[in-house]
Write a protein that holds these residues in place. Structure first.
Motif, short mmCIF file in Angstrom:
data_model
loop_
_atom_site.label_atom_id
_atom_site.label_comp_id
_atom_site.label_asym_id
_atom_site.label_seq_id
_atom_site.Cartn_x
_atom_site.Cartn_y
_atom_site.Cartn_z
N PRO A 381 45.36 51.83 37.31
CA PRO A 381 44.06 51.23 36.97
C PRO A 381 43.18 50.92 38.17
O PRO A 381 43.65 50.77 39.30
CB PRO A 381 44.48 49.94 36.27
CG PRO A 381 45.74 49.55 36.99
CD PRO A 381 46.43 50.84 37.37
N THR A 382 41.90 50.82 37.89
CA THR A 382 40.94 50.26 38.84
C THR A 382 39.95 49.43 38.04
O THR A 382 40.03 49.35 36.82
CB THR A 382 40.21 51.37 39.61
OG1 THR A 382 39.44 50.78 40.67
CG2 THR A 382 39.28 52.17 38.71
N LEU A 383 39.03 48.78 38.73
CA LEU A 383 38.04 47.95 38.04
C LEU A 383 37.16 48.79 37.13
O LEU A 383 36.85 49.94 37.43
CB LEU A 383 37.17 47.22 39.07
CG LEU A 383 37.87 46.16 39.91
CD1 LEU A 383 36.93 45.70 41.02
CD2 LEU A 383 38.28 44.98 39.04
N HIS A 384 36.74 48.19 36.04
CA HIS A 384 35.88 48.84 35.05
C HIS A 384 34.42 48.57 35.42
O HIS A 384 33.95 47.44 35.33
CB HIS A 384 36.21 48.28 33.67
CG HIS A 384 35.61 48.99 32.53
ND1 HIS A 384 34.26 48.98 32.27
CD2 HIS A 384 36.16 49.77 31.55
CE1 HIS A 384 34.00 49.68 31.19
NE2 HIS A 384 35.14 50.17 30.74
N ALA A 385 33.70 49.61 35.83
CA ALA A 385 32.33 49.41 36.29
C ALA A 385 31.39 48.99 35.17
O ALA A 385 30.40 48.29 35.41
CB ALA A 385 31.81 50.70 36.94
N GLY A 386 31.68 49.39 33.93
CA GLY A 386 30.78 49.08 32.83
C GLY A 386 30.60 47.60 32.59
O GLY A 386 29.49 47.13 32.33
N VAL A 387 31.68 46.84 32.66
CA VAL A 387 31.59 45.41 32.36
C VAL A 387 31.02 44.61 33.52
O VAL A 387 30.90 43.39 33.44
CB VAL A 387 32.94 44.84 31.92
CG1 VAL A 387 33.44 45.53 30.67
CG2 VAL A 387 33.97 44.91 33.02
N MET A 388 30.68 45.29 34.62
CA MET A 388 30.00 44.63 35.72
C MET A 388 28.50 44.54 35.48
O MET A 388 27.77 43.91 36.25
CB MET A 388 30.25 45.38 37.04
CG MET A 388 31.70 45.60 37.38
SD MET A 388 32.54 44.04 37.71
CE MET A 388 34.22 44.60 37.98
N LEU A 389 28.01 45.19 34.43
CA LEU A 389 26.58 45.25 34.17
C LEU A 389 26.12 44.03 33.38
O LEU A 389 26.75 43.64 32.40
CB LEU A 389 26.23 46.52 33.40
CG LEU A 389 26.67 47.84 34.03
CD1 LEU A 389 26.18 49.01 33.18
CD2 LEU A 389 26.16 47.97 35.46
N SER A 390 25.02 43.47 33.79
CA SER A 390 24.41 42.37 33.05
C SER A 390 23.78 42.90 31.76
O SER A 390 23.64 44.12 31.57
CB SER A 390 23.34 41.71 33.91
OG SER A 390 22.30 42.66 34.19
N GLY A 391 23.37 41.99 30.90
CA GLY A 391 22.71 42.40 29.66
C GLY A 391 21.50 43.28 29.90
O GLY A 391 21.38 44.35 29.28
N PRO A 392 20.55 42.89 30.78
CA PRO A 392 19.40 43.75 31.03
C PRO A 392 19.79 45.14 31.55
O PRO A 392 19.18 46.14 31.18
CB PRO A 392 18.60 42.97 32.08
CG PRO A 392 18.95 41.55 31.82
CD PRO A 392 20.40 41.56 31.42
N GLU A 393 20.81 45.21 32.40
CA GLU A 393 21.23 46.52 32.92
C GLU A 393 21.85 47.38 31.83
O GLU A 393 21.59 48.59 31.75
CB GLU A 393 22.23 46.33 34.06
CG GLU A 393 21.62 45.80 35.34
CD GLU A 393 22.69 45.42 36.35
OE1 GLU A 393 22.79 46.11 37.37
OE2 GLU A 393 23.43 44.44 36.10
N ALA A 394 22.71 46.78 31.00
CA ALA A 394 23.34 47.54 29.92
C ALA A 394 22.29 48.08 28.96
O ALA A 394 22.35 49.23 28.52
CB ALA A 394 24.35 46.68 29.18
#
Length: 432
Positions: A381-394
């Motif tokens: 595993p490595t860190l999940h980049a998707g959940v690093m995004l804020s609401g506005p970014e997502a």
């Protein structure tokens, strides 16, 4: 309605431990069992949650669960007014990462209970600010989540491809899509309505371009979306639709259930989706046949990149006790039970998902080839980049991909919109 607008406010990261859940009272069982209201989108399905209610209440006769189930795509609309009014459920779910952090003003931090609850879990600290257990944690996960590329072996065979050797590189994937299209099928089943691309497809491509420090830079808001690495990631996302690898109606449909249905019907060779919770290997195996379902990593744009052969891992839904609840101790008992071995085994048996609890009986794990392959993939595993995004970014990621797919936006303009979304994110300005 965006996720940012649903946030009720941000609490300071240095909230005192004395105000945390440890030792909270307020539960009055003198007149009978405490009724605990739980808001959920039922990850894992209705049958699993029926088992949760039955099993928990059997061992906790002083607590009754009143479950409010909301479809996942409607969940923010229902949860938002509760957060705004600071009233309603005693326990609520959110996805791990910045979706949870955006709404942390609704939850009581766990304080020193966090370490006790998490001691038997495989965890990325996705319920804790900054993905750091030394900082406040706002709930408890129990499922292992992440994204893989499912494929239909029959379609690959019909297209003249080796079903036991799915494409491992971006170049091989391009060639496979050309072959699948010539055989009369869609290459990649896709739905772009909603924020799923932020959680799913984006991190799988990002692993070819970003280091772990870069991914933490996403979390902190210090990595610009105009950085060539992130622009390259957006460019690869754009290729999926602009090169015709996905279904033509992708911008106007959701991934769940619409995109997944395309794959389940046998009309697409590939589908990028999750290992637990909603539609996963079990649903696909039932639809296509376990012997016809394959699982692999997303093809790597740069196979030699340090993270290219790793798995983007994260906890699934996180259940936390609301700040306004007058039944905090009962809520704490329930979320602690969710993280335990008994519920982990219910999760495997009834939801066919990946449990976080390390003590789950391995004999209960499914024998499906797809499930077993997923076990191999998650081991790196490595860190999940998707959940690093804020609401506005997502929101900007999902909307931008739709616009690029429709020819309304260039990749460079998309990157500009992403940077503007980052700069609008008060969560990241707080330094998570």
């Amino acid at each position: 309605m965006t996720r940012r607008r649903l946030a009720a406010g941000i609490v300071a990261a240095g909230m005192a431990a004395a105000a945390l859940l440890t030792g909270c009272g307020g539960d009055d069982a003198s007149s009978g069992p405490v009724t605990l209201k739980v808001l959920t989108w039922e990850p894992g399905g209705t049958e699993y949650w029926k088992q949760v209610k039955t099993s928990f209440e059997a061992t906790h006769p002083d607590i009754k669960l009143d479950m409010q189930s909301v479809p996942f795509d409607k969940y923010p609309e229902v949860q938002g007014p509760y957060i705004t009014s600071q009233s309603g459920p005693d326990v609520m779910a959110n996805n791990a990462g910045l979706e949870l952090f955006d709404r942390r003003g609704a939850y009581e931090p766990l304080g020193d209970k966090a370490a006790e609850i998490n001691k038997d879990l495989v965890t990325y600290s996705g319920a804790c600010e900054g993905f750091d257990t030394a900082k406040p944690c706002y709930g408890v996960p129990f499922s292992y989540q992440g994204n893989v590329l499912y494929y239909n072996k029959s379609i690959l065979t019909a297209a003249g491809l080796d079903p036991e050797k799915p494409p491992a590189t971006w170049t091989e994937f391009s060639a496979a899509c050309d072959a699948v299209k010539k055989a009369g099928k869609t290459c990649l089943a896709l739905g772009l309505s909603g924020t799923f691309p932020a959680y799913w497809d984006f991190p799988e491509i990002a692993r070819s371009y970003l280091s772990e420090d870069d991914i933490r830079g996403l979390l902190a808001g210090t990595l610009s979306w105009k950085d060539p690495k992130l622009v390259a990631v957006l460019g690869k996302l754009a290729e999926i639709t602009t090169k015709g690898w996905a279904n033509s109606n992708a911008p106007s449909i959701t991934m769940l259930p619409d995109g997944a249905d395309i794959f389940q019907r046998g009309d697409a060779a590939f589908a990028g989706t999750i290992i637990s919770d909603a539609v996963n290997w079990e649903a696909f195996g039932k639809a296509l046949g376990d012997d016809k379902l394959g699982v692999t990593r997303w093809p790597a744009a740069d196979p030699g990149a340090p993270l290219a052969q790793k798995f983007s891992g994260i906890e699934g839904a996180v259940y936390g006790v609301t700040k306004w609840s007058e039944k905090k101790q009962a809520g704490l008992e329930f979320i602690t039970w969710l993280a335990g071995k008994e519920n982990g085994e219910l999760w495997v048996k009834h939801a066919k998902g990946q449990p976080l609890n390390k003590n789950v009986d391995k004999a209960l794990l499914p024998s499906s080839p797809a499930f077993q392959k997923i076990q191999e993939l998650v081991a790196e595993p490595t860190l999940h980049a998707g959940v690093m995004l804020s609401g506005p970014e997502a929101d900007a990621l999902a909307r931008g991909w739709q616009q690029v797919s429709l020819g309304q936006l260039t990749v460079d303009k998309w990157a500009e919109q992403m940077q503007q979304a980052l700069e609008r994110s008060p969560t990241k300005k707080q330094g998570n």
